[in-house]
Design a protein around this motif. Structure first.
Motif, short mmCIF file in Angstrom:
data_model
loop_
_atom_site.label_atom_id
_atom_site.label_comp_id
_atom_site.label_asym_id
_atom_site.label_seq_id
_atom_site.Cartn_x
_atom_site.Cartn_y
_atom_site.Cartn_z
N GLN A 188 -3.08 27.76 77.60
CA GLN A 188 -3.07 26.96 78.81
C GLN A 188 -3.65 25.57 78.56
N ILE A 189 -4.76 25.51 77.85
CA ILE A 189 -5.40 24.23 77.55
C ILE A 189 -4.49 23.37 76.66
N ALA A 190 -3.92 23.98 75.63
CA ALA A 190 -3.06 23.23 74.71
C ALA A 190 -1.81 22.72 75.42
N LEU A 191 -1.21 23.55 76.27
CA LEU A 191 -0.01 23.14 76.99
C LEU A 191 -0.31 22.07 78.03
N GLU A 192 -1.48 22.15 78.66
CA GLU A 192 -1.86 21.13 79.64
C GLU A 192 -2.08 19.78 78.96
N GLU A 193 -2.66 19.80 77.78
CA GLU A 193 -2.81 18.56 77.02
C GLU A 193 -1.45 17.98 76.65
N ALA A 194 -0.52 18.85 76.27
CA ALA A 194 0.83 18.38 75.93
C ALA A 194 1.54 17.84 77.16
N ARG A 195 1.33 18.45 78.31
CA ARG A 195 2.00 18.01 79.54
C ARG A 195 1.54 16.63 79.97
N LEU A 199 6.34 20.68 85.01
CA LEU A 199 5.66 20.08 86.16
C LEU A 199 4.26 20.65 86.34
N GLN A 200 4.11 21.95 86.11
CA GLN A 200 2.83 22.62 86.37
C GLN A 200 2.69 23.83 85.46
N ILE A 201 1.43 24.16 85.11
CA ILE A 201 1.14 25.34 84.29
C ILE A 201 0.22 26.24 85.10
N LYS A 202 0.71 27.42 85.42
CA LYS A 202 -0.07 28.39 86.20
C LYS A 202 -0.59 29.49 85.27
N SER A 203 -1.63 30.17 85.72
CA SER A 203 -2.17 31.28 84.92
C SER A 203 -2.66 32.38 85.84
N GLY A 204 -2.74 33.61 85.27
CA GLY A 204 -3.30 34.74 86.00
C GLY A 204 -2.60 35.05 87.30
N PRO A 205 -3.38 35.24 88.39
CA PRO A 205 -2.79 35.64 89.68
C PRO A 205 -1.95 34.56 90.34
N ASP A 206 -2.04 33.33 89.85
CA ASP A 206 -1.22 32.24 90.42
C ASP A 206 0.24 32.33 89.98
N CYS A 207 0.49 33.13 88.95
CA CYS A 207 1.87 33.26 88.45
C CYS A 207 2.68 34.16 89.39
N ARG A 208 3.99 34.05 89.28
CA ARG A 208 4.86 34.90 90.09
C ARG A 208 4.69 36.36 89.66
N LYS A 209 4.94 37.26 90.59
CA LYS A 209 4.73 38.68 90.35
C LYS A 209 5.78 39.21 89.36
N ALA A 210 5.33 40.06 88.46
CA ALA A 210 6.24 40.64 87.46
C ALA A 210 5.61 41.89 86.88
N ASP A 211 6.45 42.79 86.43
CA ASP A 211 5.96 43.94 85.68
C ASP A 211 5.53 43.48 84.29
N PRO A 212 4.46 44.03 83.73
CA PRO A 212 3.98 43.60 82.41
C PRO A 212 4.93 44.05 81.30
N PRO A 213 4.79 43.47 80.12
CA PRO A 213 5.57 43.93 78.97
C PRO A 213 5.25 45.39 78.65
N GLU A 214 6.18 46.05 77.99
CA GLU A 214 5.99 47.45 77.62
C GLU A 214 4.76 47.61 76.73
N GLY A 215 3.92 48.56 77.06
CA GLY A 215 2.71 48.80 76.28
C GLY A 215 1.52 47.99 76.73
N VAL A 216 1.69 47.11 77.73
CA VAL A 216 0.59 46.30 78.24
C VAL A 216 0.33 46.72 79.68
N SER A 217 -0.91 47.06 80.01
CA SER A 217 -1.23 47.47 81.38
C SER A 217 -1.29 46.26 82.30
N GLN A 218 -1.03 46.52 83.56
CA GLN A 218 -1.05 45.43 84.53
C GLN A 218 -2.43 44.76 84.58
#
Length: 206
Positions: free
Chosen positions: A108-115, A59-78
């Motif tokens: 994001q651009i590729a997925l929005e085109e597919a959507r 239905l929608q593709i969000k990015s950055g701060p618009d995404c739901r809050k989550a801890d980052p993957p291991e080895g990746v800083s917030q």
């Protein structure tokens, strides 16, 4: 190869957060030009773990701060976490994390085109009749009267053959699945007899 056989719009590594334990797993994602998103264990895995028809499911593709809050993957800083969230039409969502901001924007651009791909127009459904109409001896299908001695008529499709004898009617060489319908003087629902030569023969009736 996971990418073999696909007309690829984009492919690459993305972190994917599981829906139950919210653990991150790195998968190889492939988006084809038909708008199907698949992810694999790695680029050499032949079978996808999941396939998502983006235009039908997302239905929608969000990015950055618009995404739901989550801890980052291991080895990746917030601060360097580059999130993508696919919000599904069934209200579920898939949280992804790219390895760089540029990669996140490209996805994001590729997925929005597919959507927003147009839904393919299906050709009209054409059916072929497998019904054969068989008239009893002496009756012409569609005619208002009985013609003495007429041996019946088959309306397509062939090659079913009808043999009328004193003992009854036999269907010969009917194709598999073909429906044989005996036509009588409906809508009148009663038995009628008629004479061909000197032998009285009963009409077939529904």
């Amino acid at each position: 190869m996971a990418s073999a056989g696909f007309d690829i719009a984009k492919a690459g590594w993305l972190y994917r957060q599981s829906s139950v334990l919210h653990r991150w797993k790195k998968n190889w994602f492939v988006l084809d030009r038909l708008g199907d998103l698949r992810y694999f264990e790695n680029p050499d895995t032949p079978r996808a773990e999941e396939r998502i028809v983006v235009r039908a499911a997302v239905l929608q593709i969000k990015s950055g701060p618009d995404c739901r809050k989550a801890d980052p993957p291991e080895g990746v800083s917030q601060a360097k976490a580059c999130y993508l969230e696919l919000v599904m039409k069934d209200k579920e969502s898939m949280l992804l994390c790219a390895e760089s901001f540029d990669d996140m924007r490209a996805w994001q651009i590729a997925l929005e085109e597919a959507r927003t791909l147009p839904v393919p127009v299906q050709p009209p459904h054409v059916t072929t009749s497998t019904t054969t109409y068989v008239c009893p001896p002496g009756y012409y299908y569609g005619s208002p009267y009985y013609g003495g001695g007429y041996q019946g008529q088959i309306i397509s499709p062939p090659p079913a053959q009808v043999l009328h004898t004193r003992g009854g009617t036999t269907i010969i060489n009917a194709p598999p699945g073909q429906q044989i319908v005996y036509v009588d003087d409906a809508p009148y629902r009663y038995r009628r007899t008629y004479t061909t030569g000197i032998y009285p023969v009963p009409m077939f009736f529904w």
